[in-house]
Scaffold this motif. Structure first.
Motif, PDB file in Angstrom:
ATOM      1  N   ILE A 106       0.862  -1.170   0.000  1.00  0.00           N
ATOM      2  CA  ILE A 106       0.000   0.000   0.000  1.00  0.00           C
ATOM      3  C   ILE A 106       0.900   1.221   0.000  1.00  0.00           C
ATOM      4  CG2 ILE A 106      -1.719   1.321   1.275  1.00  0.00           C
ATOM      5  CD1 ILE A 106      -2.866  -1.260   2.299  1.00  0.00           C
ATOM      6  N   PHE A 107       0.841   2.010  -1.055  1.00  0.00           N
ATOM      7  CA  PHE A 107       1.701   3.173  -1.215  1.00  0.00           C
ATOM      8  C   PHE A 107       0.941   4.446  -0.871  1.00  0.00           C
ATOM      9  CE2 PHE A 107       3.509   0.037  -4.154  1.00  0.00           C
ATOM     10  CZ  PHE A 107       4.851   0.053  -3.781  1.00  0.00           C
ATOM     11  N   LEU A 108       1.698   5.393  -0.315  1.00  0.00           N
ATOM     12  CA  LEU A 108       1.092   6.661   0.061  1.00  0.00           C
ATOM     13  C   LEU A 108       0.620   7.435  -1.167  1.00  0.00           C
ATOM     14  CD1 LEU A 108       0.431   8.552   2.438  1.00  0.00           C
ATOM     15  CD2 LEU A 108       2.691   9.602   2.100  1.00  0.00           C
ATOM     16  N   SER A 109       1.374   7.343  -2.255  1.00  0.00           N
ATOM     17  CA  SER A 109       1.029   8.058  -3.474  1.00  0.00           C
ATOM     18  C   SER A 109       1.380   7.211  -4.688  1.00  0.00           C
ATOM     19  CB  SER A 109       1.757   9.404  -3.546  1.00  0.00           C
ATOM     20  OG  SER A 109       3.146   9.198  -3.717  1.00  0.00           O
ATOM     21  N   ALA A 110       0.796   7.578  -5.835  1.00  0.00           N
ATOM     22  CA  ALA A 110       1.129   6.887  -7.074  1.00  0.00           C
ATOM     23  C   ALA A 110       2.576   7.135  -7.457  1.00  0.00           C
ATOM     24  CB  ALA A 110       0.188   7.380  -8.184  1.00  0.00           C
ATOM     25  N   HIS A 111       3.094   8.316  -7.122  1.00  0.00           N
ATOM     26  CA  HIS A 111       4.505   8.623  -7.418  1.00  0.00           C
ATOM     27  C   HIS A 111       5.432   7.696  -6.638  1.00  0.00           C
ATOM     28  CE1 HIS A 111       8.127  10.905  -8.246  1.00  0.00           C
ATOM     29  NE2 HIS A 111       8.337  11.028  -6.938  1.00  0.00           N
ATOM     30  N   ASP A 112       5.125   7.451  -5.368  1.00  0.00           N
ATOM     31  CA  ASP A 112       5.932   6.520  -4.571  1.00  0.00           C
ATOM     32  C   ASP A 112       5.915   5.132  -5.190  1.00  0.00           C
ATOM     33  OD1 ASP A 112       6.460   8.571  -2.830  1.00  0.00           O
ATOM     34  OD2 ASP A 112       5.002   7.942  -1.313  1.00  0.00           O
ATOM     35  N   ALA A 113       4.734   4.690  -5.646  1.00  0.00           N
ATOM     36  CA  ALA A 113       4.638   3.380  -6.284  1.00  0.00           C
ATOM     37  C   ALA A 113       5.462   3.340  -7.565  1.00  0.00           C
ATOM     38  CB  ALA A 113       3.171   3.072  -6.581  1.00  0.00           C
ATOM     39  N   TYR A 114       5.433   4.411  -8.323  1.00  0.00           N
ATOM     40  CA  TYR A 114       6.192   4.476  -9.584  1.00  0.00           C
ATOM     41  C   TYR A 114       7.682   4.347  -9.309  1.00  0.00           C
ATOM     42  CZ  TYR A 114       7.411   6.191 -14.278  1.00  0.00           C
ATOM     43  OH  TYR A 114       7.908   6.304 -15.557  1.00  0.00           O
ATOM     44  N   GLU A 115       8.164   5.089  -8.321  1.00  0.00           N
ATOM     45  CA  GLU A 115       9.591   5.050  -8.006  1.00  0.00           C
ATOM     46  C   GLU A 115      10.011   3.691  -7.461  1.00  0.00           C
ATOM     47  OE1 GLU A 115      11.980   7.321  -8.556  1.00  0.00           O
ATOM     48  OE2 GLU A 115      10.480   8.493  -9.649  1.00  0.00           O
ATOM     49  N   ALA A 116       9.146   3.066  -6.641  1.00  0.00           N
ATOM     50  CA  ALA A 116       9.499   1.781  -6.032  1.00  0.00           C
ATOM     51  C   ALA A 116       9.459   0.629  -7.031  1.00  0.00           C
ATOM     52  CB  ALA A 116       8.550   1.498  -4.870  1.00  0.00           C
TER      53      ALA A 116
END
Length: 566
Positions: A553-563
């Motif tokens: 569960i990511f805080l933001s879509a940007h965090d998911a993209y980077e991870a």
């Protein structure tokens, strides 16, 4: 309940002159309307005058709108006639008792709704549905008045019956001449008033006042002609007839329990329509005047107005569009104007009411037709159709339902159309494949913007809360996306627009995660709201959300993209 309203604590004395003048003008100008709407409801003409006294004062004291005026209105009068005419002969003692009981029950329901803070129920009908209901009612009102122009064999309860009755009617006599002549004069007056209303010069305002006074002057002129030339003796002219000498305030005589039980559903429908019409009009006025209203105070005021109308006039009342327009145009600043109007109407009812005994019924019918024509808003129906086909179908379906099936069925159709439109939209959510805008943290639809994407990651944004009704649409969109991308390792649901997830949807998320895991794909959630995540965490079939998802569960879509980009 507020026993001392805000506007009277203390009363702004600078508004006293404006309110007194507005109350006097409003009372005089709505006399023809009050008589006509009593006629429309199948009641004696004095009922319209009486129902403009205590109900108007009660709403002014308890309601929250500063300028809305309450009294007999077209839709509630038509509903009263439609409900009661199959049960009793209009004008009979039983009919009067049923009308008073209808007002009493409607008032009690509105007061109960106010105590339970159910003002939000006014949003049960969408604006297109309300417009459709009003337009359909306007057609019924116009058709119902043709019997005063022509000799018709039936009361024309719906469009089909009206057409059949017109085919059997006698079309020309003195009533037709007076009715059509009055209709022409009043229609031209309304058209001229529309022209002068847009002008702000003192001369234009004076002309506008005279145009608004014309219906009352027309009634006085007709009354004088009928009396001086004894027209009722020489011609089959139908007039109002003698007025009752009873006092305005009388306790209602309740009918039998059988009759009361027949009125329970109409009471609820009448309360709903009154609620919607009153609150929507009050909100519109408050918005224009930069004021605020309290929906539950509106229900209190309207409820007590109907409660008192049961013993003062004996007919249901509501917020009147034309009555309110006159009140505002006359310069009303506070509800004191309505109180003054109620007192003036009391003086008229006690001292001058018999003067209206010789008014031709066709003339009152003409005034009703002109008012109903103003309610017919074809532009609103066209706008709804052009903007959204679902709203257009709902508006048109409600109007046709009212016209051909009757008011009660039309209201039921309106509620069903409102709910069906909402369910249709919720069941067909917008779901977009998104990517990241270059050099930013924002994600947008790949079909609308140039964005960066990851070949092995699918970012799917769901623009609706998840519930049992839209799961098939979400699953279908997911499967289509999976079929087009064979190298996927991760799927990210962006849930910024998801406000709640029901139990069926929570189980479906777990099932999708299991199915994707069997294909070597992890399901992740991003931008999930705290309350939604808390519910998932406490769901009995979830151990922890991340463990059940086989993802994160990511805080933001940007965090998911980077991870996930490596």
């Amino acid at each position: 309940m507020r026993w001392r309203p805000d506007w009277a604590a203390p009363y702004p004395r600078e508004h006293l002159g404006s309110d007194v003048v507005a109350g006097l003008v409003t009372a005089l100008l709505v006399i023809p309307q009050s008589l006509a709407y009593a006629l429309l409801a199948g009641l004696p003409p004095q009922a319209g005058l009486y129902a403009s006294i205590l109900p108007a004062i009660a709403y002014a004291w308890l309601g929250s709108s500063r300028v809305q005026a309450v009294g007999p209105v077209a839709i509630t009068s038509l509903m009263t006639y439609a409900v009661l005419s199959p049960l009793a002969t209009p004008g009979s003692p039983l009919y009067l008792s049923l009308a008073a009981t209808l007002a009493l029950g409607c008032g009690l329901l509105l007061i109960a709704a106010a105590w339970l803070r159910l003002g939000f129920l006014a949003q049960l009908l969408s604006r297109p549905v309300i417009n459709g209901f009003i337009s359909g009612s306007a057609i019924l009102i116009i058709l119902s008045q043709l019997k005063y122009f022509f000799t018709l064999p039936s009361a024309a309860p719906d469009v089909g019956a009206a057409i059949a009755a017109l085919g059997q009617g006698e079309f020309w006599d003195i009533n037709s001449s007076i009715g059509l002549g009055s209709l022409l004069i009043l229609a031209l007056t309304r058209r001229c008033a529309t022209h002068y209303r847009s002008m702000q010069t003192p001369g234009a305002r004076g002309v506008l006042f005279l145009l608004r006074l014309l219906p009352l002057l027309l009634i006085f002129a007709a009354t004088a002609l009928v009396a001086n030339f004894a027209l009722t003796t020489h011609y089959p002219l139908r007039v109002v007839g003698s007025f009752s000498t009873a006092t305005p305030l009388q306790l209602p005589v309740l009918p039998s329990l059988t009759h009361v039980s027949n009125l329970l559903l109409p009471m609820a429908l009448l309360a709903l329509v009154g609620m919607v019409q009153n609150i929507s009009m009050a909100q519109t006025l408050a918005s224009k005047r930069r004021e605020r209203i309290d929906s539950n105070a509106e229900l209190h005021g309207l409820g007590w107005a109907n409660l008192l109308a049961a013993g003062c006039g004996g007919m249901p009342v509501g917020g009147g569009l034309s009555r309110t327009a006159i009140n505002v145009a006359a310069g009303a600043q506070t509800p004191l104007a309505s109180i003054v109007a109620g007192v003036v109407m009391l003086v008229v009812a006690l001292g001058a009411a018999p003067l209206f005994a010789q008014v031709p019924l066709a003339m009152l019918a003409a005034s009703i037709i002109v008012a109903a024509w103003g309610m017919l808003d074809l532009h609103a129906l066209r706008r709804a159709w052009q903007y959204d086909r679902a709203d257009g179908i709902a508006a048109l379906g409600t109007a046709l339902g009212v016209g051909f099936l009757g008011l009660e069925s039309g209201i039921a159709l309106g509620v069903l159309f409102s709910l069906a439109t909402h369910l249709y939209r919720a069941s067909t959510p917008h779901i977009a494949i998104v990517g990241r805008l270059p050099n930013s943290t924002h994600f947008r639809n790949i079909e609308r913007h140039k964005v960066d994407t990851l070949a092995h990651v699918l970012f799917l944004r769901i623009d609706e809360s998840l519930f049992f009704g839209n799961l098939a649409a979400v699953e279908s969109r997911l499967r289509d996306a999976l079929a087009q991308q064979n190298a996927l390792r991760d799927v990210v649901f962006i849930m910024s627009a998801v406000n709640w997830i029901d139990a069926t949807a929570a189980e479906a998320l777990a099932d999708w995660a299991e199915e994707l895991a069997l294909r070597g794909i992890r399901l992740h959630l991003a931008e999930i709201k705290g309350p939604v995540q808390d519910r998932l965490a406490h769901a009995p079939w979830w151990q922890t959300p991340e463990q059940k998802l086989h993802g994160k569960i990511f805080l933001s879509a940007h965090d998911a993209y980077e991870a996930l980009k490596s």
